[in-house]
Design a protein around this motif. Structure first.
Motif, PDB file in Angstrom:
ATOM      1  N   THR A  97       1.339   8.617  -4.111  1.00  0.00           N
ATOM      2  CA  THR A  97       1.530   7.347  -3.481  1.00  0.00           C
ATOM      3  C   THR A  97       1.838   7.755  -1.803  1.00  0.00           C
ATOM      4  O   THR A  97       2.337   9.024  -1.729  1.00  0.00           O
ATOM      5  CB  THR A  97       2.497   6.432  -3.777  1.00  0.00           C
ATOM      6  N   LEU A  98       1.368   7.133  -0.930  1.00  0.00           N
ATOM      7  CA  LEU A  98       1.827   7.541   0.624  1.00  0.00           C
ATOM      8  C   LEU A  98       3.123   7.708   0.610  1.00  0.00           C
ATOM      9  O   LEU A  98       3.889   8.853   1.122  1.00  0.00           O
ATOM     10  CB  LEU A  98       1.277   6.655   1.560  1.00  0.00           C
ATOM     11  N   GLU A 116      -1.051   3.707  -5.814  1.00  0.00           N
ATOM     12  CA  GLU A 116      -1.449   5.145  -6.163  1.00  0.00           C
ATOM     13  C   GLU A 116      -2.900   5.365  -5.887  1.00  0.00           C
ATOM     14  O   GLU A 116      -3.862   4.619  -5.996  1.00  0.00           O
ATOM     15  CB  GLU A 116      -1.159   5.227  -7.623  1.00  0.00           C
ATOM     16  N   THR A 117      -3.117   6.611  -5.369  1.00  0.00           N
ATOM     17  CA  THR A 117      -4.677   7.104  -5.346  1.00  0.00           C
ATOM     18  C   THR A 117      -4.779   7.521  -6.734  1.00  0.00           C
ATOM     19  O   THR A 117      -4.454   7.353  -7.843  1.00  0.00           O
ATOM     20  CB  THR A 117      -4.478   8.452  -4.597  1.00  0.00           C
ATOM     21  N   GLU A 135      -6.241  16.165   4.739  1.00  0.00           N
ATOM     22  CA  GLU A 135      -5.289  15.168   4.345  1.00  0.00           C
ATOM     23  C   GLU A 135      -4.041  16.143   4.516  1.00  0.00           C
ATOM     24  O   GLU A 135      -2.953  15.283   5.050  1.00  0.00           O
ATOM     25  CB  GLU A 135      -5.416  14.926   2.986  1.00  0.00           C
ATOM     26  N   ARG A 141      -7.555   7.536   0.823  1.00  0.00           N
ATOM     27  CA  ARG A 141      -6.680   7.924  -0.068  1.00  0.00           C
ATOM     28  C   ARG A 141      -5.478   7.085  -0.650  1.00  0.00           C
ATOM     29  O   ARG A 141      -5.379   6.869  -1.703  1.00  0.00           O
ATOM     30  CB  ARG A 141      -5.968   9.494   0.506  1.00  0.00           C
ATOM     31  N   TYR A 142      -5.034   6.576   0.374  1.00  0.00           N
ATOM     32  CA  TYR A 142      -3.664   5.858   0.186  1.00  0.00           C
ATOM     33  C   TYR A 142      -3.449   4.335   0.433  1.00  0.00           C
ATOM     34  O   TYR A 142      -2.634   3.790  -0.049  1.00  0.00           O
ATOM     35  CB  TYR A 142      -2.511   6.467   1.046  1.00  0.00           C
ATOM     36  N   TYR A 143      -4.625   3.938   0.994  1.00  0.00           N
ATOM     37  CA  TYR A 143      -4.617   2.485   1.124  1.00  0.00           C
ATOM     38  C   TYR A 143      -5.796   1.779   0.037  1.00  0.00           C
ATOM     39  O   TYR A 143      -6.006   0.759  -0.227  1.00  0.00           O
ATOM     40  CB  TYR A 143      -5.110   2.130   2.631  1.00  0.00           C
ATOM     41  N   SER A 167       0.781  -1.149  -0.059  1.00  0.00           N
ATOM     42  CA  SER A 167       0.090   0.286   0.044  1.00  0.00           C
ATOM     43  C   SER A 167       0.845   0.963   0.050  1.00  0.00           C
ATOM     44  O   SER A 167       0.426   2.317  -0.402  1.00  0.00           O
ATOM     45  CB  SER A 167      -0.922   0.075   1.308  1.00  0.00           C
ATOM     46  N   THR A 175       4.369  11.065  -1.061  1.00  0.00           N
ATOM     47  CA  THR A 175       3.604  12.144  -0.319  1.00  0.00           C
ATOM     48  C   THR A 175       4.355  12.472   0.850  1.00  0.00           C
ATOM     49  O   THR A 175       4.673  13.758   0.983  1.00  0.00           O
ATOM     50  CB  THR A 175       2.061  11.868   0.011  1.00  0.00           C
TER      51      THR A 175
END
Length: 235
Positions: A159-160, A153-154, A222, A197-199, A149, A163
């Motif tokens: 990606t977390l 990608e969102t 966020e 958002r990221y998972y 995860s 970010t």
């Protein structure tokens, strides 16, 4: 990587014990930065440090300059992996059976509600269907999330990992357990936004519809959550 570091690495790989000792000494801060992620788990910090040193030396042995990466970037997951292996075998880092079962209940409810509603259920709808609080839902889904995860990608192509950034963040990014703990420490709504958002790869607009707020509000939530995560991972 400096020429001196390369020379030390090559000497250590050739069996030079003094070079091995020196390169460990010069990277103690790096090793400790990973060790700190695992303190408070019933194992003495010094013992964790020794395990980290073993992982570090494995990194020295296996590093190839043709990888095209910094040695520290290669070494951090080796250090963390050695510590994780010990803790996993000792039974202290496993996701509990109860959390896994709870995540399964949430997943089934989410799928059922999505089919019935024709859209992603809101957190309150999930809470009503499962009898769980929003915080419990966020914690269970975060704990059960796969390591991949971080690279997921969102809908916006983020990606977390990207970010959170790469400035001084190597240790936190590669350490999934630390990231899970950091997400779990967020306030409920921030947890939910990060998870969606990221998972789960949602866009901000889609998250806004799930939460019943505006896209601008989601953006603010966020941003605050990412800031908290960055601070937590750099502690």
């Amino acid at each position: 990587m400096t020429g001196e570091t390369l020379t030390l690495l090559e000497a250590a790989q050739a069996g030079d014990r003094e070079a091995c000792a020196r390169i460990v000494r010069e990277n103690e801060r790096l090793i400790w930065s990973v060790v700190r992620r695992y303190t408070g788990r019933g194992v003495e910090s010094e013992d964790l440090f020794q395990l980290g040193c073993i992982g570090f030396l494995k990194a020295v042995e296996g590093f190839d300059t043709s990888y095209g990466t910094q040695f520290s970037t290669y070494a951090v997951p080796k250090i963390a992996g050695e510590i994780r292996r010990f803790l996993r075998d000792d039974g202290t880092v496993k996701v509990s059976r109860g959390l896994k079962e709870r995540a399964g209940v949430i997943r089934a409810a989410r799928e059922r509600l999505s089919a019935a509603l024709g859209r992603e259920p809101t957190l309150s709808e999930l809470s009503l269907a499962t009898g769980l609080e929003g915080e419990e839902i966020a914690a269970a889904e975060t704990a059960a999330a796969p390591v991949a995860s971080l690279q997921m990608e969102t809908g916006d192509g983020l990606t977390l990992e990207s970010t959170l950034g790469d400035s001084g963040m190597e240790e936190g990014i590669v350490e999934q357990v630390a990231l899970r703990e950091a997400v779990a420490s967020l306030p409920e709504r921030e947890q939910t936004v990060i998870i969606l958002r990221y998972y789960r790869g949602f866009t901000q607009d889609r998250v806004a519809k799930v939460l019943g707020v505006s896209q601008v509000q989601v953006s603010r939530i966020e941003k605050k959550a990412v800031g908290r995560l960055r601070e937590r991972l750099m502690e």
